[in-house]
Design a protein around this motif. Structure first.
Motif, PDB file in Angstrom:
ATOM      1  N   ASN A   1       2.759   4.253   1.562  1.00 11.59           N
ATOM      2  CA  ASN A   1       3.694   5.367   1.756  1.00 11.59           C
ATOM      3  C   ASN A   1       3.660   6.336   0.582  1.00 11.59           C
ATOM      4  O   ASN A   1       3.820   7.541   0.759  1.00 11.59           O
ATOM      5  CB  ASN A   1       5.119   4.846   1.954  1.00 11.59           C
ATOM      6  CG  ASN A   1       5.314   4.201   3.309  1.00 11.59           C
ATOM      7  OD1 ASN A   1       4.581   4.467   4.255  1.00 11.59           O
ATOM      8  ND2 ASN A   1       6.292   3.332   3.393  1.00 11.59           N
ATOM      9  N   GLU A   2       3.458   5.800  -0.624  1.00  9.22           N
ATOM     10  CA  GLU A   2       3.425   6.631  -1.826  1.00  9.22           C
ATOM     11  C   GLU A   2       2.063   7.287  -2.054  1.00  9.22           C
ATOM     12  O   GLU A   2       1.952   8.196  -2.872  1.00  9.22           O
ATOM     13  CB  GLU A   2       3.789   5.793  -3.053  1.00  9.22           C
ATOM     14  CG  GLU A   2       5.236   5.333  -3.044  1.00  9.22           C
ATOM     15  CD  GLU A   2       5.550   4.325  -4.134  1.00  9.22           C
ATOM     16  OE1 GLU A   2       4.641   3.949  -4.916  1.00  9.22           O
ATOM     17  OE2 GLU A   2       6.720   3.898  -4.206  1.00  9.22           O
ATOM     18  N   HIS A   3       1.026   6.825  -1.354  1.00 14.39           N
ATOM     19  CA  HIS A   3      -0.336   7.342  -1.537  1.00 14.39           C
ATOM     20  C   HIS A   3      -0.987   7.693  -0.195  1.00 14.39           C
ATOM     21  O   HIS A   3      -2.001   7.102   0.192  1.00 14.39           O
ATOM     22  CB  HIS A   3      -1.201   6.318  -2.289  1.00 14.39           C
ATOM     23  CG  HIS A   3      -0.703   6.032  -3.657  1.00 14.39           C
ATOM     24  ND1 HIS A   3       0.230   5.051  -3.920  1.00 14.39           N
ATOM     25  CD2 HIS A   3      -0.988   6.626  -4.841  1.00 14.39           C
ATOM     26  CE1 HIS A   3       0.483   5.039  -5.213  1.00 14.39           C
ATOM     27  NE2 HIS A   3      -0.231   5.987  -5.795  1.00 14.39           N
ATOM     28  N   PRO A   4      -0.410   8.664   0.515  1.00 23.66           N
ATOM     29  CA  PRO A   4      -0.989   9.032   1.812  1.00 23.66           C
ATOM     30  C   PRO A   4      -2.416   9.582   1.678  1.00 23.66           C
ATOM     31  O   PRO A   4      -3.207   9.508   2.624  1.00 23.66           O
ATOM     32  CB  PRO A   4      -0.032  10.092   2.354  1.00 23.66           C
ATOM     33  CG  PRO A   4       0.675  10.631   1.153  1.00 23.66           C
ATOM     34  CD  PRO A   4       0.727   9.504   0.161  1.00 23.66           C
ATOM     35  N   GLU A   5      -2.755  10.094   0.496  1.00 28.58           N
ATOM     36  CA  GLU A   5      -4.098  10.628   0.287  1.00 28.58           C
ATOM     37  C   GLU A   5      -5.171   9.542   0.398  1.00 28.58           C
ATOM     38  O   GLU A   5      -6.350   9.840   0.621  1.00 28.58           O
ATOM     39  CB  GLU A   5      -4.194  11.323  -1.088  1.00 28.58           C
ATOM     40  CG  GLU A   5      -4.202  10.395  -2.295  1.00 28.58           C
ATOM     41  CD  GLU A   5      -2.834   9.859  -2.722  1.00 28.58           C
ATOM     42  OE1 GLU A   5      -2.794   9.114  -3.710  1.00 28.58           O
ATOM     43  OE2 GLU A   5      -1.807  10.174  -2.074  1.00 28.58           O
ATOM     44  N   ALA A   6      -4.768   8.271   0.269  1.00 31.31           N
ATOM     45  CA  ALA A   6      -5.741   7.174   0.368  1.00 31.31           C
ATOM     46  C   ALA A   6      -6.180   6.937   1.809  1.00 31.31           C
ATOM     47  O   ALA A   6      -7.176   6.261   2.046  1.00 31.31           O
ATOM     48  CB  ALA A   6      -5.151   5.899  -0.210  1.00 31.31           C
ATOM     49  N   GLN A   7      -5.445   7.486   2.750  1.00 31.79           N
ATOM     50  CA  GLN A   7      -5.757   7.391   4.184  1.00 31.79           C
ATOM     51  C   GLN A   7      -5.977   5.941   4.627  1.00 31.79           C
ATOM     52  O   GLN A   7      -6.907   5.623   5.358  1.00 31.79           O
ATOM     53  CB  GLN A   7      -6.962   8.254   4.533  1.00 31.79           C
ATOM     54  CG  GLN A   7      -6.723   9.716   4.255  1.00 31.79           C
ATOM     55  CD  GLN A   7      -7.938  10.570   4.527  1.00 31.79           C
ATOM     56  OE1 GLN A   7      -9.054  10.091   4.659  1.00 31.79           O
ATOM     57  NE2 GLN A   7      -7.706  11.873   4.615  1.00 31.79           N
ATOM     58  N   GLY A   8      -5.092   5.068   4.150  1.00 36.25           N
ATOM     59  CA  GLY A   8      -5.144   3.674   4.576  1.00 36.25           C
ATOM     60  C   GLY A   8      -6.116   2.805   3.812  1.00 36.25           C
ATOM     61  O   GLY A   8      -6.224   1.612   4.083  1.00 36.25           O
ATOM     62  N   ILE A   9      -6.841   3.384   2.883  1.00 34.26           N
ATOM     63  CA  ILE A   9      -7.799   2.598   2.096  1.00 34.26           C
ATOM     64  C   ILE A   9      -7.155   2.273   0.753  1.00 34.26           C
ATOM     65  O   ILE A   9      -6.731   3.153   0.017  1.00 34.26           O
ATOM     66  CB  ILE A   9      -9.113   3.377   1.889  1.00 34.26           C
ATOM     67  CG1 ILE A   9      -9.741   3.668   3.249  1.00 34.26           C
ATOM     68  CG2 ILE A   9     -10.053   2.587   0.991  1.00 34.26           C
ATOM     69  CD1 ILE A   9     -10.938   4.582   3.181  1.00 34.26           C
ATOM     70  N   ARG A  10      -7.096   0.979   0.466  1.00 38.06           N
ATOM     71  CA  ARG A  10      -6.464   0.520  -0.772  1.00 38.06           C
ATOM     72  C   ARG A  10      -7.547  -0.049  -1.687  1.00 38.06           C
ATOM     73  O   ARG A  10      -8.222  -1.005  -1.328  1.00 38.06           O
ATOM     74  CB  ARG A  10      -5.426  -0.554  -0.447  1.00 38.06           C
ATOM     75  CG  ARG A  10      -4.592  -1.001  -1.595  1.00 38.06           C
ATOM     76  CD  ARG A  10      -3.526  -2.020  -1.166  1.00 38.06           C
ATOM     77  NE  ARG A  10      -4.113  -3.218  -0.604  1.00 38.06           N
ATOM     78  CZ  ARG A  10      -3.991  -3.602   0.670  1.00 38.06           C
ATOM     79  NH1 ARG A  10      -3.296  -2.872   1.521  1.00 38.06           N
ATOM     80  NH2 ARG A  10      -4.548  -4.707   1.094  1.00 38.06           N
ATOM     81  N   PRO A  11      -7.709   0.502  -2.883  1.00 37.37           N
ATOM     82  CA  PRO A  11      -8.719  -0.006  -3.814  1.00 37.37           C
ATOM     83  C   PRO A  11      -8.455  -1.469  -4.195  1.00 37.37           C
ATOM     84  O   PRO A  11      -7.308  -1.916  -4.228  1.00 37.37           O
ATOM     85  CB  PRO A  11      -8.573   0.890  -5.048  1.00 37.37           C
ATOM     86  CG  PRO A  11      -7.849   2.101  -4.567  1.00 37.37           C
ATOM     87  CD  PRO A  11      -6.990   1.654  -3.428  1.00 37.37           C
ATOM     88  N   GLY A  12      -9.504  -2.189  -4.494  1.00 35.58           N
ATOM     89  CA  GLY A  12      -9.391  -3.594  -4.840  1.00 35.58           C
ATOM     90  C   GLY A  12      -8.487  -3.861  -6.023  1.00 35.58           C
ATOM     91  O   GLY A  12      -7.716  -4.827  -6.023  1.00 35.58           O
ATOM     92  N   GLU A  13      -8.574  -2.997  -7.041  1.00 32.21           N
ATOM     93  CA  GLU A  13      -7.726  -3.222  -8.214  1.00 32.21           C
ATOM     94  C   GLU A  13      -6.251  -3.048  -7.865  1.00 32.21           C
ATOM     95  O   GLU A  13      -5.388  -3.723  -8.428  1.00 32.21           O
ATOM     96  CB  GLU A  13      -8.118  -2.327  -9.396  1.00 32.21           C
ATOM     97  CG  GLU A  13      -8.032  -0.841  -9.149  1.00 32.21           C
ATOM     98  CD  GLU A  13      -9.298  -0.216  -8.567  1.00 32.21           C
ATOM     99  OE1 GLU A  13      -9.322   1.019  -8.472  1.00 32.21           O
ATOM    100  OE2 GLU A  13     -10.232  -0.949  -8.215  1.00 32.21           O
ATOM    101  N   VAL A  14      -5.947  -2.174  -6.917  1.00 33.54           N
ATOM    102  CA  VAL A  14      -4.560  -2.002  -6.468  1.00 33.54           C
ATOM    103  C   VAL A  14      -4.124  -3.251  -5.712  1.00 33.54           C
ATOM    104  O   VAL A  14      -3.017  -3.764  -5.931  1.00 33.54           O
ATOM    105  CB  VAL A  14      -4.411  -0.740  -5.589  1.00 33.54           C
ATOM    106  CG1 VAL A  14      -3.031  -0.683  -4.943  1.00 33.54           C
ATOM    107  CG2 VAL A  14      -4.665   0.511  -6.417  1.00 33.54           C
ATOM    108  N   THR A  15      -4.994  -3.755  -4.868  1.00 31.23           N
ATOM    109  CA  THR A  15      -4.676  -4.976  -4.119  1.00 31.23           C
ATOM    110  C   THR A  15      -4.376  -6.120  -5.077  1.00 31.23           C
ATOM    111  O   THR A  15      -3.402  -6.847  -4.903  1.00 31.23           O
ATOM    112  CB  THR A  15      -5.841  -5.354  -3.184  1.00 31.23           C
ATOM    113  OG1 THR A  15      -6.050  -4.288  -2.268  1.00 31.23           O
ATOM    114  CG2 THR A  15      -5.551  -6.633  -2.420  1.00 31.23           C
ATOM    115  N   GLY A  16      -5.199  -6.276  -6.095  1.00 35.77           N
ATOM    116  CA  GLY A  16      -4.977  -7.331  -7.074  1.00 35.77           C
ATOM    117  C   GLY A  16      -3.665  -7.178  -7.805  1.00 35.77           C
ATOM    118  O   GLY A  16      -2.939  -8.154  -8.033  1.00 35.77           O
ATOM    119  N   GLU A  17      -3.354  -5.957  -8.185  1.00 35.68           N
ATOM    120  CA  GLU A  17      -2.102  -5.692  -8.888  1.00 35.68           C
ATOM    121  C   GLU A  17      -0.898  -5.971  -7.994  1.00 35.68           C
ATOM    122  O   GLU A  17       0.083  -6.579  -8.430  1.00 35.68           O
ATOM    123  CB  GLU A  17      -2.062  -4.242  -9.373  1.00 35.68           C
ATOM    124  CG  GLU A  17      -0.822  -3.911 -10.172  1.00 35.68           C
ATOM    125  CD  GLU A  17      -0.823  -2.464 -10.654  1.00 35.68           C
ATOM    126  OE1 GLU A  17       0.243  -1.829 -10.575  1.00 35.68           O
ATOM    127  OE2 GLU A  17      -1.883  -1.991 -11.108  1.00 35.68           O
TER     128      GLU A  17
END
Length: 103
Positions: free
Chosen positions: A51-67
């Motif tokens: 919701n806070e990063h709509p620019e990612a268009q549903g793609i979440r970077p691995g480092e974000v997932t880990g965090e």
């Protein structure tokens, strides 16, 4: 992570069974509950991130997932610790109110 020794100490303080079978059951229940809470927190944090990063268009970077996973794990473990600590604090407060040594 909560270990069997912590559970045994909490059970002893609260007057609950401290035999190996009871501690093992409580440990496995706690591990299962932590896993469930991690999943819940991770889902919530993931949705919040998207919701806070709509620019990612549903793609979440691995480092974000880990965090996010780490944050979820910390929150879940804190909740489980509180599940043990809250009754001990209440018991201690009742003892102090009754004029007994809290420990």
């Amino acid at each position: 992570m909560i270990d069997r020794g912590t559970i045994r100490a909490a059970h002893k303080e609260l007057g609950l069974p401290t035999d190996d079978a009871a501690i093992d059951n409580a440990y496995h229940d706690t591990v299962d509950a932590i896993g469930e809470r991690i999943d819940i927190h991770f889902t919530h944090l993931t949705n919040q991130w998207h919701n806070e990063h709509p620019e990612a268009q549903g793609i979440r970077p691995g480092e974000v997932t880990g965090e996010l996973w780490q944050q979820a794990q910390i929150r879940a473990e804190e909740e489980m610790e509180e599940r043990f600590n809250a009754p001990i604090r209440e018991l201690t407060a009742r003892k102090v109110e009754a004029g007994e040594d809290g420990w």
